[in-house]
Design a protein around this motif. Structure first.
Motif, short mmCIF file in Angstrom:
data_model
loop_
_atom_site.label_atom_id
_atom_site.label_comp_id
_atom_site.label_asym_id
_atom_site.label_seq_id
_atom_site.Cartn_x
_atom_site.Cartn_y
_atom_site.Cartn_z
N GLU A 115 23.47 18.34 40.30
CA GLU A 115 23.20 17.38 41.38
C GLU A 115 24.53 16.85 41.94
OE1 GLU A 115 20.34 14.38 40.36
OE2 GLU A 115 18.71 15.82 40.56
N SER A 116 25.33 16.23 41.07
CA SER A 116 26.62 15.67 41.52
C SER A 116 27.59 15.69 40.34
CB SER A 116 26.42 14.23 42.00
OG SER A 116 27.64 13.51 41.93
N THR A 117 28.77 16.29 40.54
CA THR A 117 29.75 16.31 39.45
C THR A 117 30.20 14.90 39.09
OG1 THR A 117 31.54 16.67 41.05
CG2 THR A 117 30.63 18.63 39.97
N ASN A 118 30.21 13.98 40.07
CA ASN A 118 30.60 12.60 39.74
C ASN A 118 29.61 11.98 38.77
OD1 ASN A 118 32.85 12.60 41.45
ND2 ASN A 118 32.45 10.50 42.15
N ASP A 119 28.32 12.26 38.96
CA ASP A 119 27.31 11.68 38.07
C ASP A 119 27.44 12.24 36.65
OD1 ASP A 119 26.45 10.26 40.23
OD2 ASP A 119 24.68 11.49 40.62
N GLU A 158 27.99 24.64 42.95
CA GLU A 158 27.08 24.13 43.98
C GLU A 158 26.62 22.73 43.56
OE1 GLU A 158 23.47 26.41 44.24
OE2 GLU A 158 22.61 25.11 45.79
N GLN A 159 26.50 21.83 44.54
CA GLN A 159 25.91 20.52 44.26
C GLN A 159 24.64 20.37 45.11
OE1 GLN A 159 29.13 17.23 43.19
NE2 GLN A 159 29.43 17.99 45.23
N THR A 160 23.61 19.85 44.49
CA THR A 160 22.36 19.68 45.24
C THR A 160 22.18 18.25 45.74
OG1 THR A 160 21.21 19.32 43.16
CG2 THR A 160 21.16 21.56 44.07
N GLY A 164 25.25 16.08 46.16
CA GLY A 164 26.62 15.60 46.20
C GLY A 164 26.70 14.30 46.99
N ARG A 165 27.54 13.41 46.54
CA ARG A 165 27.64 12.10 47.18
C ARG A 165 28.98 11.94 47.87
NH1 ARG A 165 28.06 8.26 43.97
NH2 ARG A 165 28.19 9.24 41.95
N GLY A 166 28.95 11.32 49.05
CA GLY A 166 30.17 11.04 49.79
C GLY A 166 30.42 9.53 49.84
N ARG A 167 31.41 9.13 50.59
CA ARG A 167 31.71 7.70 50.73
C ARG A 167 30.63 7.02 51.56
NH1 ARG A 167 36.54 7.24 53.82
NH2 ARG A 167 36.80 5.11 53.08
N LYS A 216 41.31 17.96 61.37
CA LYS A 216 39.94 18.22 60.91
C LYS A 216 39.88 18.07 59.39
CE LYS A 216 38.81 21.49 64.60
NZ LYS A 216 38.27 22.81 64.90
N LYS A 217 38.78 17.51 58.94
CA LYS A 217 38.68 17.18 57.51
C LYS A 217 38.48 18.43 56.65
CE LYS A 217 35.91 14.11 54.53
NZ LYS A 217 35.28 12.78 54.52
N VAL A 218 39.35 18.56 55.64
CA VAL A 218 39.21 19.69 54.70
C VAL A 218 38.77 19.19 53.34
CG1 VAL A 218 41.64 19.72 53.92
CG2 VAL A 218 40.32 21.84 53.92
N GLY A 228 37.27 15.56 50.99
CA GLY A 228 36.86 14.17 50.83
C GLY A 228 36.98 13.76 49.37
N LEU A 229 37.28 12.50 49.15
CA LEU A 229 37.50 11.99 47.79
C LEU A 229 36.55 10.84 47.51
CD1 LEU A 229 41.39 11.82 48.04
CD2 LEU A 229 40.05 13.60 46.94
N LEU A 230 36.05 10.81 46.29
CA LEU A 230 35.15 9.72 45.91
C LEU A 230 35.52 9.20 44.51
CD1 LEU A 230 32.63 8.07 46.74
CD2 LEU A 230 31.24 9.78 45.55
N PRO A 231 36.47 8.25 44.46
CA PRO A 231 36.80 7.67 43.16
C PRO A 231 35.77 6.60 42.79
CG PRO A 231 38.42 7.02 44.86
CD PRO A 231 37.28 7.69 45.55
N LEU A 268 37.24 10.69 39.41
CA LEU A 268 37.84 11.00 40.71
C LEU A 268 37.17 12.25 41.26
CD1 LEU A 268 39.97 10.55 42.84
CD2 LEU A 268 41.66 11.56 41.32
N GLY A 269 36.23 12.04 42.17
CA GLY A 269 35.49 13.16 42.74
C GLY A 269 36.24 13.77 43.92
N ILE A 270 36.33 15.09 43.92
CA ILE A 270 37.09 15.79 44.97
C ILE A 270 36.23 16.93 45.53
CG2 ILE A 270 39.20 17.08 45.51
CD1 ILE A 270 40.50 15.78 43.07
C1 BTN Z 1 33.71 11.65 51.40
O1 BTN Z 1 32.67 11.13 51.84
O2 BTN Z 1 34.63 11.96 52.15
C2 BTN Z 1 33.86 11.88 49.92
C3 BTN Z 1 33.24 13.16 49.47
C4 BTN Z 1 33.41 13.42 47.98
C5 BTN Z 1 32.67 14.66 47.53
C6 BTN Z 1 32.98 15.03 46.10
S1 BTN Z 1 32.42 16.66 45.70
C7 BTN Z 1 32.71 16.38 44.02
C8 BTN Z 1 32.29 14.95 43.73
N1 BTN Z 1 30.89 14.87 43.41
C9 BTN Z 1 30.19 14.18 44.30
O3 BTN Z 1 28.95 13.95 44.27
N2 BTN Z 1 31.02 13.74 45.29
C10 BTN Z 1 32.39 14.14 45.02
#
Ligand code: BTN
Length: 255
Positions: free
Chosen positions: A28-32, A52-54, A56-59, A121-123, A125-128, A142-144
Motif C-alpha cells: 500500500e505505502s512504503t511509509n506505512d 509498486e504502491q497501491t 502511496g501517500r503524498g504531501r 518539472k517534478k521528478v 516528491g518527499l514525505l518525511p 523519509l519517504g522518497i
Molecule cells: C509529494 O507529495 O510530493 C510527496 C510524495 C512522496 C511519495 C513517496 S513514495 C515512497 C513513500 N511512500 C509513500 O506512501 N509516499 C512516499
C-alpha cells in the motif's frame, strides 16, 4: 550506471545494499510499512522498498501514484534529534538532486520545500514523517518517490512531471539508483547538524526571487531560514514566514 535493468527483486537489491531492508513487489505505502517497522524497533538506516504502491501517500493528504516497474518508492528509517527533523527534507532533496546530476540530467533544481525538478518539472516528491511516543521522538521515516520511466506525454501531468530517464536521455537501473541514493543520503545525513547542509539546499532552490503564492499569501519569495521556512514579501512590503503549504509559482507552476 548500467543501461540495462534486471527487474527489481529482493535478491538483486541484496547484492547492492548493505543496510537492513524489506522489499515488496506491491504494497500500500512504503511509509506505512516503515512506520510500523520503526514502532517495532527497526534500526536507523533500515529501508523499505517497493516496486509498486497501491495507496502511496503524498504531501497535504494527496495520493501518490507508483505503478509497477516505473519508479523508485522507498522509505528510510532515521533517528535524528527532534531539532533536526526539518533538515530531513533538505538532505533528501540534496541527495536526489545529486543523483539526478550524476546520471546526467541538466537543469536540476529544488522547488521549496522539497520537490526535486528537472527543467522545472517534478521528478521526485518527499514525505518525511516523524513517529512520537508522547513527547519522545521514536524516529522518522523519509519517504522518497522518484519517477524513473513513467511516460507523462499526452497526460494531464505532461507540463508538470518528468522522469529521470527523460532527463538523463538513457535507460537507468533502479536497483543501482536505489543503492546510489541511499549512499548519498547517508553522506548528507552525516552533515545533518552542519551549516553546510542548509547552505547547499538554499543554493539549489529555484524558488527564491520568484513570485509565489501559498494559501492566501502572495508575493516574492525572498529568503529561507535555517529551519527550512520560507519568507514571502507581499505587495505592501509585509514579510510572511511559512513553514508548509502548497507553493504555487505564479509565473509557471510545476506544482
Ligand atoms: C509529494 O507529495 O510530493 C510527496 C510524495 C512522496 C511519495 C513517496 S513514495 C515512497 C513513500 N511512500 C509513500 O506512501 N509516499 C512516499
Amino acid at each position: 550506471m548500467s543501461g540495462f535493468e534486471m527487474t527489481l527483486s529482493h535478491s538483486i537489491l541484496a547484492q547492492k545494499l548493505a543496510c537492513p531492508f524489506k522489499y515488496f513487489e506491491r504494497v500500500e505505502s512504503t511509509n506505512d510499512v516503515a512506520k510500523a517497522w520503526l514502532a517495532a524497533g527497526a534500526p536507523a538506516g533500515a529501508v523499505v522498498i517497493a516496486n509498486e504502491q497501491t495507496r502511496g501517500r503524498g504531501r497535504h493528504g494527496r495520493s501518490w501514484q507508483t505503478p509497477p516497474n516505473e519508479a523508485l518508492a522507498l522509505s528510510l528509517i532515521l533517528k535524528p534529534e527532534a531539532a533536526q527533523l526539518p533538515r530531513l527534507n533538505m538532505l533528501a532533496a540534496l541527495s536526489v538532486y545529486d543523483l539526478a546530476e550524476e546520471v546526467g540530467c541538466e537543469g536540476v533544481g529544488i522547488k521549496w520545500p522539497n520537490d526535486v525538478q528537472i527543467e522545472g518539472k517534478k521528478v521526485c516528491g518527499l514525505l518525511p514523517e516523524a513517529l512520537w511516543q508522547a513527547d519522545r521522538l521514536i524516529g522518522a521515516v523519509l519517504g522518497i518517490g522518484v519517477n524513473v520511466r513513467a511516460d507523462f506525454d499526452f497526460t494531464p501531468l505532461s507540463e508538470r512531471a518528468i522522469s529521470l530517464e527523460d532527463g538523463a536521455g538513457r535507460r537507468l537501473d533502479r536497483a543501482e539508483l536505489i543503492a546510489a541514493l541511499i549512499f548519498k543520503i547517508e553522506r548528507w545525513y552525516r552533515q545533518i547538524a552542519a551549516p553546510g547542509l542548509f547552505a547547499n539546499w538554499k543554493s539549489r532552490l529555484t524558488t527564491l526571487n520568484q513570485a509565489v503564492a501559498i494559501g492566501n499569501i502572495s508575493g516574492v519569495a525572498i529568503d529561507v531560514l535555517s529551519d527550512g521556512s520560507l519568507l514571502i514579501c507581499d505587495e505592501s512590503g509585509r514579510i510572511h514566514r511559512t513553514d508548509g503549504g502548497m507553493l504555487q509559482l505564479l509565473a509557471a507552476d510545476g506544482a
